[in-house]
Design a protein around this motif. Structure first.
Motif, PDB file in Angstrom:
ATOM      1  N   HIS A   1     117.193  -2.357   5.925  1.00  0.00           N
ATOM      2  CA  HIS A   1     116.186  -1.889   4.982  1.00  0.00           C
ATOM      3  C   HIS A   1     114.819  -1.931   5.641  1.00  0.00           C
ATOM      4  O   HIS A   1     114.380  -2.977   6.127  1.00  0.00           O
ATOM      5  CB  HIS A   1     116.176  -2.771   3.719  1.00  0.00           C
ATOM      6  N   ARG A   2     114.179  -0.780   5.722  1.00  0.00           N
ATOM      7  CA  ARG A   2     112.832  -0.657   6.277  1.00  0.00           C
ATOM      8  C   ARG A   2     112.690  -1.330   7.634  1.00  0.00           C
ATOM      9  O   ARG A   2     111.745  -2.086   7.892  1.00  0.00           O
ATOM     10  CB  ARG A   2     111.796  -1.206   5.295  1.00  0.00           C
ATOM     11  N   GLY A   3     113.662  -1.076   8.488  1.00  0.00           N
ATOM     12  CA  GLY A   3     113.580  -1.554   9.858  1.00  0.00           C
ATOM     13  C   GLY A   3     114.022  -2.983  10.075  1.00  0.00           C
ATOM     14  O   GLY A   3     113.979  -3.473  11.202  1.00  0.00           O
TER      15      GLY A   3
ATOM     16  N   GLY B   1     110.801  -3.474  18.333  1.00  0.00           N
ATOM     17  CA  GLY B   1     112.094  -2.983  18.794  1.00  0.00           C
ATOM     18  C   GLY B   1     113.194  -3.040  17.745  1.00  0.00           C
ATOM     19  O   GLY B   1     114.247  -2.404  17.911  1.00  0.00           O
ATOM     20  N   GLU B   2     112.976  -3.785  16.648  1.00  0.00           N
ATOM     21  CA  GLU B   2     114.030  -3.961  15.649  1.00  0.00           C
ATOM     22  C   GLU B   2     114.247  -2.708  14.817  1.00  0.00           C
ATOM     23  O   GLU B   2     115.385  -2.337  14.518  1.00  0.00           O
ATOM     24  CB  GLU B   2     113.689  -5.131  14.730  1.00  0.00           C
ATOM     25  N   ALA B   3     113.160  -2.030  14.436  1.00  0.00           N
ATOM     26  CA  ALA B   3     113.251  -0.938  13.467  1.00  0.00           C
ATOM     27  C   ALA B   3     114.188   0.172  13.937  1.00  0.00           C
ATOM     28  O   ALA B   3     114.941   0.736  13.145  1.00  0.00           O
ATOM     29  CB  ALA B   3     111.862  -0.380  13.180  1.00  0.00           C
ATOM     30  N   LYS B   4     114.141   0.487  15.222  1.00  0.00           N
ATOM     31  CA  LYS B   4     114.919   1.616  15.740  1.00  0.00           C
ATOM     32  C   LYS B   4     116.086   1.173  16.618  1.00  0.00           C
ATOM     33  O   LYS B   4     116.627   1.951  17.389  1.00  0.00           O
ATOM     34  CB  LYS B   4     114.005   2.568  16.511  1.00  0.00           C
ATOM     35  N   LEU B   5     116.475  -0.081  16.464  1.00  0.00           N
ATOM     36  CA  LEU B   5     117.537  -0.648  17.297  1.00  0.00           C
ATOM     37  C   LEU B   5     118.845   0.142  17.197  1.00  0.00           C
ATOM     38  O   LEU B   5     119.527   0.373  18.195  1.00  0.00           O
ATOM     39  CB  LEU B   5     117.774  -2.105  16.881  1.00  0.00           C
ATOM     40  N   ALA B   6     119.210   0.590  15.997  1.00  0.00           N
ATOM     41  CA  ALA B   6     120.485   1.273  15.805  1.00  0.00           C
ATOM     42  C   ALA B   6     120.553   2.616  16.507  1.00  0.00           C
ATOM     43  O   ALA B   6     121.636   3.221  16.593  1.00  0.00           O
ATOM     44  CB  ALA B   6     120.765   1.462  14.314  1.00  0.00           C
ATOM     45  N   ALA B   7     119.425   3.108  17.032  1.00  0.00           N
ATOM     46  CA  ALA B   7     119.456   4.349  17.814  1.00  0.00           C
ATOM     47  C   ALA B   7     120.344   4.202  19.046  1.00  0.00           C
ATOM     48  O   ALA B   7     120.862   5.207  19.564  1.00  0.00           O
ATOM     49  CB  ALA B   7     118.041   4.742  18.234  1.00  0.00           C
ATOM     50  N   LEU B   8     120.531   2.958  19.504  1.00  0.00           N
ATOM     51  CA  LEU B   8     121.443   2.737  20.637  1.00  0.00           C
ATOM     52  C   LEU B   8     122.855   3.191  20.283  1.00  0.00           C
ATOM     53  O   LEU B   8     123.593   3.684  21.143  1.00  0.00           O
ATOM     54  CB  LEU B   8     121.445   1.260  21.024  1.00  0.00           C
TER      55      LEU B   8
END
Length: 787
Positions: free
Chosen positions: A339-341, A377-384
């Motif tokens: 939720h929200r990063g 770095g947490e908000a967009k971590l799932a881009a990996l």
């Protein structure tokens, strides 16, 4: 830190007087109840394994056999023909005391041992007979309404040997193995499918390559496949999972993952936390039924394989540099929430019981009320998980193999499933319902490229306005498996759990629930750069997707059945007609068919573009008469149905050729024929997602609660992906995808072409209505003649 305090079961301090030990009784009680739940699950699993292991018999039938044998012995007859005496001779002398008692005890034990052996022999025989019966597929090829005596006898025998009250996995040991087709049959069917797509010279060249392969290398490769089929449960599935899914190095997002939508017209509550509460609770109810094997096996005259159900929950795809791997845990008591990063661990059990929907709603609301910002770095971590697999595997090994990052990543990967709470509003709404429906589909397919954990078995997405949906990973299970889950979740949410008048979940809230735990990360700058690079790859892929969802409400299965045509064949020929009008040519077409009639079966390809369908389309577009077009259409429909049934019963082409190609690679042999066949492009990839649990829906009294189905991304850069679901008698939903970067494709234009093709076919096949003026003239002439 309340959650930290709750996690401590005891405290101790060392004083001059000794050790002061303080126990937390509540924490110990939580440990006890959690362990009790775990042991209950083990006992249930053991009991189900016993029941499934002896199916189609029942455990109680053992007692019946023992009593029957002992009863016949007391009538001074020997049903064992001397075997009981032989067993008695070899029993160790463990009894002392009275001689007669000694003999009687040995006799009873020998009889029980013989009864047990007889019981196991009967089970083995019944299972072998059932397996042979389930290998018969002649019933599929009989005309509708005309059942042969052979099939009638077969159906009666299946009922006799099928047992009663089967559990989900009861039939697994009785399902037949997928047969290996003959090389000459596969080559013949391939050439037949390739003929309408090749010129005379191309076809002659391919025929030469095929005949050369059949007479030389093909037989050698076939020998290895037959050896594997004798040894393995399924000669295709493990290779298909590994080489088609797990060894793919491109992004899972768009290329592999697929999605499922919410109800089309209804959103049961506008409160995001409440919708999440009911949805998550319904998922847990399904998982509990799955663990207890209370879900009924899917029966299509014969049972279908349920092996894919085992990994729906508690499963994650782990990236590797050469190949990924699927890891499944026996149990998980929490979900990971985004939720929200920020990432949270949300426990779904407390004091050994499942949280109620209202309690889950409260916990979700706590997450939404948390105003803490994401760490760098947490908000967009799932881009990996959305980008290429090799960079993700390298980053995982380098930055997530130890410390706090490993603990947090383990928490996500070991979760029952993933939950994404989106700030967007989605659905068929507002002033542009059609456009919003398209955006809803794209959101479920890829989101923002960093708000879905694409490696998890599935992600539940809940939007700000209460709409929800599903994004699923493909390697562990095919769409019908996840659709079965989602049908149950949607209907349980709305029809069983329900909401209060204010839109909240029903039930009470326990005051002692600890809040969800925020996951912590320490993501260095170098890792953040890797995340941004993966995001750039994923974003470019997502931006290129052109998606269109087309609900057709003017007609459906009811109108098609009046034409006495299979609905699936009707839609597939309409897709061929639409593609021909859209592109001016025919294309190699992929239609997914299941092979779950066999053990561990997954899918097979129906090559829907046939010489018969092409002949019909040329005749229709060439202005031939209705009579000619109708005759050609019915021939094409019959051909499609035959190919579909062949694919379902193990007579498909593509999985056999795929396995032959793999064996050739293992042996270091080059086959020009196989290389060319496996490099062909599927520019039209199609799939039907059938509505499986029709009894859960009520389209008559509640037509607004209409499921919209789901879809997937395009397979080819210059092609279309089409998913469709037939809803009730009067609706068909289409999900059409292609790429903006290809100037020859347009999802909206293709959608309009499909709808026009369906309408044209209905008009062609519908019975002609008599002219009222002619009927009146005929009646007048008849009256005069009577006079």
């Amino acid at each position: 830190m309340a959650e930290a305090h709750q996690a401590v079961a005891f405290q101790f301090t060392i004083t001059p007087e000794g050790i002061d030990l303080q126990l937390s009784h509540q924490a110990l009680r939580q440990v006890y109840l959690s362990g009790l739940r775990s042991w209950k699950k083990r006992v249930t699993r053991l009991k189900n394994n016993v029941i499934t292991g002896v199916y189609p018999a029942s455990p109680s039938s053992w007692l019946f056999v023992v009593i029957a044998i002992l009863a016949t012995m007391y009538t001074r007859s020997d049903p064992s023909m001397g075997l009981i005496a032989k067993i008695q001779e070899h029993l160790p002398n463990l009894w002392t005391g009275h001689f007669v008692c000694h003999i009687q005890c040995r006799t009873v034990v020998s009889a029980v041992l013989f009864s047990t052996l007889l019981w196991f022999s009967l089970i083995f025989t019944m299972r072998l007979c059932l397996k042979q019966l389930l290998s018969y597929h002649g019933w599929m090829f009989e005309q509708h309404g005309k059942v042969s005596n052979t099939t009638k006898i077969w159906a009666a025998m299946v009922r006799i040997f099928s047992g009663r009250q089967p559990l989900l996995y009861s039939y697994q040991g009785s399902l037949p193995n997928l047969p290996v087709p003959a090389v000459k049959d596969t080559v013949k069917r391939y050439l037949e499918s390739a003929r309408p797509l090749m010129s005379d010279s191309e076809y002659e060249r391919m025929t030469t390559l095929a005949k050369e392969f059949e007479s030389s290398l093909g037989n050698r490769l076939q020998w290895y496949l037959k050896l594997k089929a004798m040894w393995a449960s399924n000669y295709v599935s493990d290779w298909w999972e590994e080489y088609v899914y797990l060894r793919g190095r491109g992004p899972l997002m768009v290329n592999s993952n697929y999605y499922g939508m919410d109800f089309l017209y209804v959103t049961p509550t506008p409160i995001q936390a409440a919708r999440a509460g009911n949805t998550l609770h319904a998922c847990l109810l399904y998982r509990r039924k799955l663990n207890r094997e209370e879900i009924k096996p899917v029966i299509l005259n014969v049972p279908l394989c349920a092996a894919q159900c085992e990994r729906i929950f508690n499963t994650t795809r782990i990236p590797g540099e050469e190949t990924d791997s699927l890891i499944h845990w026996q149990d998980s008591e929490y979900v990971a929430v985004f939720h929200r990063g920020r990432y949270f661990r949300l426990w779904l059990y407390h004091a050994g019981r499942m949280l109620s929907p209202r309690e889950i709603e409260q916990q979700i609301q706590r997450i939404m009320d948390d105003s803490s910002p994401p760490v760098p770095g947490e908000a967009k971590l799932a881009a990996l998980t959305a980008g290429d697999r090799i960079p993700w595997a390298q980053a995982r090994k380098e930055f997530f193999s130890s410390g706090v990052n490993k603990r947090s990543l383990d928490c996500i990967e070991k979760a029952a499933f993933f939950v994404a709470l989106d700030d967007d509003e989605q659905g068929m709404r507002g002033d542009d319902p059609a456009g919003n429906l398209d955006r809803y589909a794209k959101s479920l397919l890829h989101g923002k490229c960093y708000d879905r954990w694409f490696d998890k078995s599935f992600t539940v997405v809940v939007y700000k306005n209460g709409k929800n949906g599903l994004n699923a990973e493909h390697s562990l299970a095919d769409a019908p498996i996840m659709a079965h889950v989602w049908e149950y979740v949607m209907t349980t949410d709305s029809f069983q759990l329900g909401y209060t008048e204010e839109g909240h979940c029903k039930g009470d809230v326990a005051s002692s629930l600890p809040p969800p735990t925020r996951l912590t990360w320490d993501i260095p700058a170098e890792c953040q750069e890797r995340i941004e690079r993966s995001l750039a790859v994923a974003q470019a892929l997502a931006d290129d997707v052109d998606f269109h969802v087309l609900p057709i409400q003017e007609f459906g299965k009811g109108a098609i059945k009046k034409c006495k045509i299979s609905p699936d064949a009707f839609i597939q020929i309409a897709l061929q007609l639409a593609y021909y009008r859209n592109r001016g040519t025919f294309s190699l077409t992929y239609e997914a068919s299941m092979t779950r009639l066999f053990r561990e079966g997954r899918t097979e390809t129906v090559r829907s573009c046939t010489s018969e369908s092409c002949a019909f389309i040329r005749a229709l577009e060439g202005g031939e008469s209705k009579e000619v077009c109708r005759r050609l259409f019915r021939t094409a429909a019959e051909k499609h149905q035959h190919l579909y049934k062949m694919a379902m019963t193990g007579g498909g082409i593509d999985r056999h050729l795929f396995c032959l190609y793999l064996v050739s690679k293992y042996l270091g042999e080059e086959s020009p024929f196989l290389k060319e066949v496996l490099s062909e492009t599927w520019r039209l990839s199609t799939s039907q997602t059938p509505l499986q649990q029709v009894e859960l829906f009520d389209f008559i009294n509640h037509p607004e609660y209409t499921t919209c189905g789901g879809g997937f991304g395009p397979v080819a850069d210059d092609g279309y992906g089409v998913s469709y679901i037939i809803i009730g008698e009067n609706m068909i939903n289409l999900h059409i995808s292609c790429k903006h970067s290809c100037p020859q494709t347009d999802s909206h234009k293709f959608g309009a072409d499909i709808k026009k093709a369906l309408e044209d076919l209905l008009e062609l096949l519908s019975p002609e209505k008599p002219d009222p003026s002619k009927a009146e003239q005929s009646h007048s002439k008849k009256s005069k003649k009577d006079l």
